[in-house]
Design a protein around this motif. Sequence first.
Motif, mmCIF file in Angstrom:
data_model
loop_
_atom_site.group_PDB
_atom_site.id
_atom_site.type_symbol
_atom_site.label_atom_id
_atom_site.label_comp_id
_atom_site.label_asym_id
_atom_site.label_seq_id
_atom_site.Cartn_x
_atom_site.Cartn_y
_atom_site.Cartn_z
ATOM 1 N N ASP A 41 -4.904 6.989 6.577
ATOM 2 C CA ASP A 41 -5.000 6.142 5.382
ATOM 3 C C ASP A 41 -3.798 5.230 5.219
ATOM 4 O O ASP A 41 -3.368 4.963 4.111
ATOM 5 C CB ASP A 41 -5.169 7.013 4.132
ATOM 6 C CG ASP A 41 -3.897 7.760 3.800
ATOM 7 O OD1 ASP A 41 -3.122 8.041 4.730
ATOM 8 O OD2 ASP A 41 -3.663 8.055 2.615
ATOM 9 N N THR A 42 -3.243 4.737 6.305
ATOM 10 C CA THR A 42 -1.998 3.982 6.182
ATOM 11 C C THR A 42 -2.188 2.475 6.204
ATOM 12 O O THR A 42 -1.237 1.746 6.001
ATOM 13 C CB THR A 42 -1.072 4.312 7.364
ATOM 14 O OG1 THR A 42 -1.747 3.897 8.564
ATOM 15 C CG2 THR A 42 -0.795 5.784 7.447
ATOM 16 N N TYR A 62 0.832 -1.202 0.000
ATOM 17 C CA TYR A 62 0.000 0.000 0.000
ATOM 18 C C TYR A 62 0.865 1.250 0.000
ATOM 19 O O TYR A 62 1.744 1.404 0.855
ATOM 20 C CB TYR A 62 -0.920 -0.004 1.222
ATOM 21 C CG TYR A 62 -1.718 1.262 1.310
ATOM 22 C CD1 TYR A 62 -2.758 1.494 0.411
ATOM 23 C CD2 TYR A 62 -1.422 2.241 2.240
ATOM 24 C CE1 TYR A 62 -3.474 2.661 0.455
ATOM 25 C CE2 TYR A 62 -2.138 3.418 2.293
ATOM 26 C CZ TYR A 62 -3.162 3.627 1.401
ATOM 27 O OH TYR A 62 -3.861 4.798 1.437
ATOM 28 N N ARG A 78 -4.077 -6.691 -1.883
ATOM 29 C CA ARG A 78 -4.979 -6.128 -0.890
ATOM 30 C C ARG A 78 -4.903 -4.604 -0.928
ATOM 31 O O ARG A 78 -4.008 -4.039 -1.525
ATOM 32 C CB ARG A 78 -4.610 -6.641 0.506
ATOM 33 C CG ARG A 78 -3.276 -6.124 0.999
ATOM 34 C CD ARG A 78 -2.784 -6.919 2.153
ATOM 35 N NE ARG A 78 -3.523 -6.600 3.373
ATOM 36 C CZ ARG A 78 -3.027 -6.820 4.596
ATOM 37 N NH1 ARG A 78 -1.819 -7.330 4.729
ATOM 38 N NH2 ARG A 78 -3.731 -6.531 5.658
ATOM 39 N N ARG A 79 -5.840 -3.985 -0.265
ATOM 40 C CA ARG A 79 -5.906 -2.522 -0.165
ATOM 41 C C ARG A 79 -6.029 -1.863 -1.531
ATOM 42 O O ARG A 79 -5.424 -0.843 -1.796
ATOM 43 C CB ARG A 79 -4.702 -1.983 0.587
ATOM 44 C CG ARG A 79 -4.678 -2.519 1.997
ATOM 45 C CD ARG A 79 -3.429 -2.211 2.738
ATOM 46 N NE ARG A 79 -3.518 -2.763 4.081
ATOM 47 C CZ ARG A 79 -2.515 -2.808 4.931
ATOM 48 N NH1 ARG A 79 -1.352 -2.326 4.589
ATOM 49 N NH2 ARG A 79 -2.677 -3.311 6.123
ATOM 50 N N TYR A 80 -6.805 -2.504 -2.394
ATOM 51 C CA TYR A 80 -7.043 -1.963 -3.730
ATOM 52 C C TYR A 80 -8.415 -1.320 -3.792
ATOM 53 O O TYR A 80 -9.419 -1.969 -3.510
ATOM 54 C CB TYR A 80 -6.958 -3.103 -4.767
ATOM 55 C CG TYR A 80 -5.660 -3.096 -5.535
ATOM 56 C CD1 TYR A 80 -4.488 -2.689 -4.917
ATOM 57 C CD2 TYR A 80 -5.610 -3.492 -6.869
ATOM 58 C CE1 TYR A 80 -3.291 -2.681 -5.616
ATOM 59 C CE2 TYR A 80 -4.420 -3.491 -7.573
ATOM 60 C CZ TYR A 80 -3.261 -3.081 -6.931
ATOM 61 O OH TYR A 80 -2.079 -3.073 -7.629
ATOM 62 N N TYR A 81 -8.422 -0.079 -4.201
ATOM 63 C CA TYR A 81 -9.676 0.643 -4.359
ATOM 64 C C TYR A 81 -10.336 0.261 -5.677
ATOM 65 O O TYR A 81 -11.543 0.098 -5.771
ATOM 66 C CB TYR A 81 -9.382 2.137 -4.310
ATOM 67 C CG TYR A 81 -10.512 3.043 -4.717
ATOM 68 C CD1 TYR A 81 -11.681 3.087 -3.964
ATOM 69 C CD2 TYR A 81 -10.402 3.856 -5.835
ATOM 70 C CE1 TYR A 81 -12.711 3.931 -4.325
ATOM 71 C CE2 TYR A 81 -11.425 4.700 -6.195
ATOM 72 C CZ TYR A 81 -12.582 4.734 -5.450
ATOM 73 O OH TYR A 81 -13.595 5.567 -5.810
ATOM 74 N N GLU A 82 -9.505 0.125 -6.707
ATOM 75 C CA GLU A 82 -10.020 -0.302 -8.005
ATOM 76 C C GLU A 82 -9.266 -1.561 -8.398
ATOM 77 O O GLU A 82 -8.143 -1.767 -7.956
ATOM 78 C CB GLU A 82 -9.757 0.777 -9.057
ATOM 79 C CG GLU A 82 -10.592 2.013 -8.838
ATOM 80 C CD GLU A 82 -10.163 3.120 -9.790
ATOM 81 O OE1 GLU A 82 -10.636 3.126 -10.923
ATOM 82 O OE2 GLU A 82 -9.351 3.960 -9.390
ATOM 83 N N ASN A 106 -9.556 4.297 1.435
ATOM 84 C CA ASN A 106 -8.302 4.011 2.139
ATOM 85 C C ASN A 106 -8.450 4.248 3.636
ATOM 86 O O ASN A 106 -7.900 3.513 4.454
ATOM 87 C CB ASN A 106 -7.174 4.876 1.586
ATOM 88 C CG ASN A 106 -6.844 4.521 0.145
ATOM 89 O OD1 ASN A 106 -7.267 3.486 -0.351
ATOM 90 N ND2 ASN A 106 -6.100 5.378 -0.525
ATOM 91 N N PHE A 127 -10.690 1.218 5.150
ATOM 92 C CA PHE A 127 -10.083 -0.082 5.478
ATOM 93 C C PHE A 127 -9.065 0.065 6.609
ATOM 94 O O PHE A 127 -8.883 -0.855 7.405
ATOM 95 C CB PHE A 127 -9.526 -0.810 4.253
ATOM 96 C CG PHE A 127 -8.236 -0.309 3.681
ATOM 97 C CD1 PHE A 127 -7.053 -0.423 4.370
ATOM 98 C CD2 PHE A 127 -8.207 0.240 2.409
ATOM 99 C CE1 PHE A 127 -5.866 0.035 3.817
ATOM 100 C CE2 PHE A 127 -7.030 0.688 1.852
ATOM 101 C CZ PHE A 127 -5.851 0.595 2.571
ATOM 102 N N SER A 142 -3.835 1.469 -6.165
ATOM 103 C CA SER A 142 -4.417 0.465 -7.046
ATOM 104 C C SER A 142 -4.260 0.824 -8.517
ATOM 105 O O SER A 142 -4.596 0.036 -9.388
ATOM 106 C CB SER A 142 -5.891 0.245 -6.707
ATOM 107 O OG SER A 142 -6.596 1.449 -6.818
#
Lengths: 350, 558
Positions: free
Chosen positions: B154-155, A185, B465-469, B87, B90, A191
């Motif tokens: 948002d980390t 991340y 993981r941690r994918y918005y799109e 972000n 989650f 993403s």
Amino acid sequence: MNELLNNILFLPEQASTFAERVDNLHIFVVTVTMLSSLAVGTAALYFFFRYRRRTPEQLTEYVIPSVKTEFLFVSLPLIFFLTWFVIGFRDFVFVTTPPKDAMDVYVMGKQWMWKFAYPEGPNGVNVLHVPANRPVRLLITSRDVLHSFFVPAFRIKMDAVPGRYTQTWFEATKPGTYQILCTEYCGLSHSKMLGEVVVLSPEEWDAWLKEQRRGDLANRQDALADLSLAPQPARMAEQGQKVAAEVGCFKCHTVNGEPHIGPTFLGLYGRQETLQDGSAIRADEAYITQSMMDPGAHLVTGYANAMPTFQGKLTGPQTAAIVEYIKTLRTPDIRTTGASQGPVYEPIQQ
Amino acid sequence: MSPSSSSIAAEPGAVPAPGEHHDHHPSYLVDGTTVKSWLLTLDHKRIGVMYLIWVLLFFLVGGIYALVVRLELLTPGPTIVDAMTYNRAFTMHGVVMIFLFMIPAIPGAFGNFMLPLMLGAKDVAFPRLNLLSLYLLLSGAAIAIWGMLNGGMDTGWTFYTPYSTHTTTTVAPILFGAFIIGFSSIATGLNFIVTTHTMRAPGITWFRMPLFVWAMYATACIQVLATPVLGLVLLLVVGEQLFQFGIFDPARGGDPVLFQHLFWFYSHPAVYIMVLPAFGVMSEVVAAFSRKNIFGYRAVAFSSLGIAFVGFFAWGHHMFVSGQSTFNAGVFAVLTMLVGVFTAIKVFNWVGTVYKGAVDFKTPFAYFCGFLYFTVFGGMTGVAFATASLDVPWHDTYFVVAHFHFIMVGATIMAFMAALHYWFPKMFGKTYHEGWGLVSAALIILGFNATFIPQFLLGNAGMPRRYYEYPERFQTLNVASTTGATLLAFGFLITAIYLTYSLVYGEKASSNPWNSRGYEWLTESPPPTHNFIGPQPVYTDEPHFYVDREKAEVPDAV
Ligand code: HEM
Ligand SMILES: [Cu+2]
């Protein structure tokens, strides 16, 4: 058989020498896991039915396991786990040890793009060209925060750590285009930090290399010394960045995606901007130029009318250079199908 | 009470107050009804109930964030929120669930309530410290929630540097909140250790302690030893962000991987802070509902300590692809597997406990079955991760998310729900509706599978993981997962409804509705303020001793 299992398990295609090794272990592990869960589950289920309670006060026998049973409980899983470990660790050593004859590519992660540089040749953003059937070693680092370089079809992954080089390697087995994803991340557009590996057949690779050597001198490391050559797009962008810094664009605009006093330059080119009057406009060359000369003409929502005009302060070539620079700051969209459009050239140290 | 006054048995049976009928002492629930009598109580049972209320509330908050995340992932592009909100969602889901739900839930609510009862003690060793640890938790939560409402963070809950020191979101108050919550955790752990050492009633030798106590004891050791490391590292991150320390940021000469070492040195054992109490609960439940002595009592007890111990040496498996040396990876891989072996011992012994038992398939037992399955499956995927080469493609993909939701969340939630049902009559003196209990247990177990099995497959397919799109090819599995999450939420909703209903309208429970021989059932339900009325119970057998002494030859002292 393996094909079928790979489909059931949703594994992507195997496109590297490592992929096959990993998948074999994967399938072995899945099988053992399923069988042992099934065994435990069946035993439990059988006991539940066999030993149903008859009366609320029913008493039971005092059963304690023999030493032999407890020994079995410990050694059975241990044997299985150690078997996995031995196979897995051998494969892990394989993927952490690049062959001596591997070709080197430098990889730099940066919010939110991948940059590639070949020691003797061209640079690229988000598209990595490699030959098939030849080991490629990746030397990976990051400019800002942690990223992780992941190619599912090759089953390889390695973190990009700022301040360090990490390495991994692969040998692609068939020509084609494979997706690169970032798996650590790294902020807002994590993403969208996607790229692709274009694996070329030996002939294509030679042709590609030749083409890179022939044209754009500016993209060659040795050419960087010679700055008097005719303007090349990449050179222009570099000049543009310098000019932008001199006249103070970066006091209000960032290039890392974060909004500041003004909108970020990252990904600005081609973006649909929503204006304060509700309409939308595409940020093309004309719009960017106009924003410099007459900032109040189209105000983007969420920002005050705070930008001074640069009319008369920038020459024509300087303006063009800034536009070219902004054009290099884009993060190409996900391309899952279709042919690659080739690399966007850019010096790795910009 | 000071730790030295542990001689409960020496105390004469409580003398009934004048005018009060001998066996009619008020239960802890009605002994003082003012708000103050609750908020400032030193009674471990009331503190436990307050913990229960708060952690349920935090679970709701974390659950709402989870649904936001899951709904966002319904389509490949933007769905209901923008990237920044996602972000933050989650991140807060992880932070709230871990620090405000999973870590305090079982120790805070059920540990507090049951530990002294199970030890035949009148209270924990330091009742004031106990109350303080609740308020530390709430203050930490208040600060963190203030930070969430004023910008959020948002980390990701792992706070990896240098991103966490570069981001412009509100990191400092949330980390400071977590820091304070750490003290709460340490205080609880300390209290339990001292209570276990000094306040066991005569007859309760170490090897006659209920397995829940063993599990709480092992958990407490981890809490006391590991949490300070987290506190330290969180302070360093705050310092780095506010005062530019340069410990983790390479731009200032720091090392970002150092953060990972320090963070996982706490957070890997923290997984066992969450799951060991669950193991403890399940040992009680399986014995009670099989009416059987625990098969391999000592093995189960010692494996808790074993897990606590090797848990400290397994943190490196979070860093196989961070540039760690190959040799290190090998060492950490083997050490991690030992956790799997200890867990396997427990699993086999639990199944062994059912063997020749007398099984009554009630709601807590249904959760035990779910638990067994989540533990075996989640645990095996954990060992699969530890085989190093498989970790390479799986690391930081949805496979990880599915794995830790199976073992850590799945097992813990199963235990939490089992505990809630098993001890509900003990805590509140009411019975719940068994039919609804079984229905919602089925729904929750099903929903869990439907949520996370697709995520295993997503991880295989390569979705980080941690994918918005996400690329469109991942959509089907995401839709499946979101459907499962909805089912799961529905299961929890039903439970919330019938348990609240039972609290008010439920039938009065007898003092031992399960016919259990666990020590905590030796007193009334709900228990009186000082736990036991009349003479101290005499402990001559191990807990969960359902054996006919006349007929069977059993070893005398264990
Ligand atoms: C209603 C049930 C739940 C659902 C549907 C759910 C769903 C999710 C999803 C979609 C993620 C995001 C993963 C990512 O972005 O990479 C996530 C992360 C996470 N969840 Fe849950 N979750 C649930 C319950 C829980 C519970 C009960 C806990 C812990 C007590 C928990 C702990 C976590 C943690 C620690 C993360 C990682 C956060 C991060 O990546 O920063 N979840 N969950
Ligand atoms: Cu990233």
